[in-house]
Design a protein around this motif. Structure first.
Motif, short mmCIF file in Angstrom:
data_model
loop_
_atom_site.label_atom_id
_atom_site.label_comp_id
_atom_site.label_asym_id
_atom_site.label_seq_id
_atom_site.Cartn_x
_atom_site.Cartn_y
_atom_site.Cartn_z
N GLU A 158 -14.56 -5.95 -63.25
CA GLU A 158 -13.39 -5.52 -62.66
C GLU A 158 -12.35 -4.77 -63.62
OE1 GLU A 158 -13.53 -5.30 -59.46
OE2 GLU A 158 -15.23 -6.77 -59.25
N THR A 159 -11.50 -4.23 -63.18
CA THR A 159 -10.58 -3.50 -63.92
C THR A 159 -9.22 -4.38 -63.84
OG1 THR A 159 -9.53 -2.13 -61.96
CG2 THR A 159 -11.22 -1.07 -63.15
N SER A 162 -7.68 -4.11 -60.37
CA SER A 162 -8.22 -5.08 -59.34
C SER A 162 -8.07 -6.19 -59.32
CB SER A 162 -9.68 -4.54 -59.09
OG SER A 162 -10.43 -5.01 -60.19
N CYS A 235 -20.39 -0.79 -60.41
CA CYS A 235 -19.15 -1.60 -59.68
C CYS A 235 -19.78 -3.04 -59.36
CB CYS A 235 -18.75 -1.09 -58.26
SG CYS A 235 -18.09 0.74 -58.43
N THR A 242 -12.78 -0.09 -56.96
CA THR A 242 -13.71 0.54 -58.08
C THR A 242 -14.43 1.53 -57.83
OG1 THR A 242 -15.13 -1.21 -58.46
CG2 THR A 242 -13.13 -1.51 -59.57
#
Length: 270
Positions: A158-159, A162, A235, A242
């Motif tokens: 994940e970023t 997120s 992803c 994302t």
């Protein structure tokens, strides 16, 4: 959420919030007046916020609705535990009250359980259903395994954006309501309920998602009478955040909605 009309909604003594966006002026091609709305349903502990990117892309071409279910986001906590079927009824009741006709239901994570129940309850109103990152994988049917998979996803796939949305919503939800709903999620047998679903359903996952694994999603797609599987490369679990463009393309193409336009090669279909 930008350009969405937010309203308080209530059904059966339960309260939530609805965010409605009609197609952005000038961006929507001519399409049939009977196009269904797309309805986005969040998972456990979270809210419409981590669906906002997907909502905004879909809303360029089709009426798009996000719902904060009772107890989530800023919605009041119910005084009793709610089942997946309870959430399914709430979804239909508030959409009916708002005058929404046919509805493509899209649920993420535990929201996939709510959407599955809603589609089983009212197949005449749900021409297509999409289960994104569905739970609970038969090999991860303990709270410990779910927590380990969630941690792996957050750390590796994940970023920061997120993760910030998801974990800040967990804090807003609070442990009391989260753990009440966690028991419901862990006891729900998606793999059995999906056998009864005649509605065309797409199982959609991020290709590196450790929560909704590839083998688990293939099981669901095979067991659904009219199931298909699509994966978004690169992803994790929060694929709608994302991999927004690819997810919007997958949904639009699967449901025959206007607005398809993302590169086809960005998806793996099976």
């Amino acid at each position: 959420m930008k350009d969405a009309v937010a309203t308080e909604v209530e059904a059966g003594g339960l309260r939530g919030r609805m965010y409605v966006s009609r197609a952005v002026s000038g961006a929507r091609p001519e399409s049939a007046a009977g196009d269904p709305a797309v309805v986005l349903i969040h998972g456990i502990g979270v809210s419409h916020r981590y669906l906002a990117r997907l909502h905004q892309v879909l809303a360029r071409t089709v009426e798009t609705i996000s719902i904060d279910l009772p107890g989530f986001g800023s919605s009041p906590r119910p005084d009793r535990q709610l089942t997946a079927a309870d959430h399914g009824r709430f979804i239909h009741d508030v959409l009916d009250s708002a005058g929404v006709g046919p509805r493509v239901l899209v649920g993420h994570s535990m929201g996939a359980q709510f959407v599955l129940e809603a589609a089983l309850q009212r197949p005449d109103q749900v021409p297509h259903a999409v289960l994104m990152g569905p739970v609970v994988d038969v090999r991860h049917r303990t709270v410990l395994r779910q927590m380990l998979a969630l941690t792996k996803d957050a750390l590796l796939f994940e970023t920061p954006g997120s993760n910030a949305l998801v974990f800040s919503d967990y804090l807003r939800c609070g442990p009391g309501w989260y753990f009440k709903q966690l028991r419901v999620m862990m006891n729900y047998r998606t793999e059995d309920r999906i056998r009864e679903l005649g509605t065309p359903v797409m199982i959609l996952r991020g290709a590196t998602d450790p929560i909704a694994t590839g083998e688990w999603c293939r099981i669901l797609a095979r067991r659904a009478p009219a199931g298909t599987l699509a994966e978004v490369p690169g992803c994790g679990h929060v694929v709608q955040y994302t991999g927004t463009a690819q997810v919007a393309e997958a949904i639009s193409s699967f449901a025959g909605l206007p607005g398809s336009g993302a590169p086809e090669q960005a998806l793996r279909r099976r």
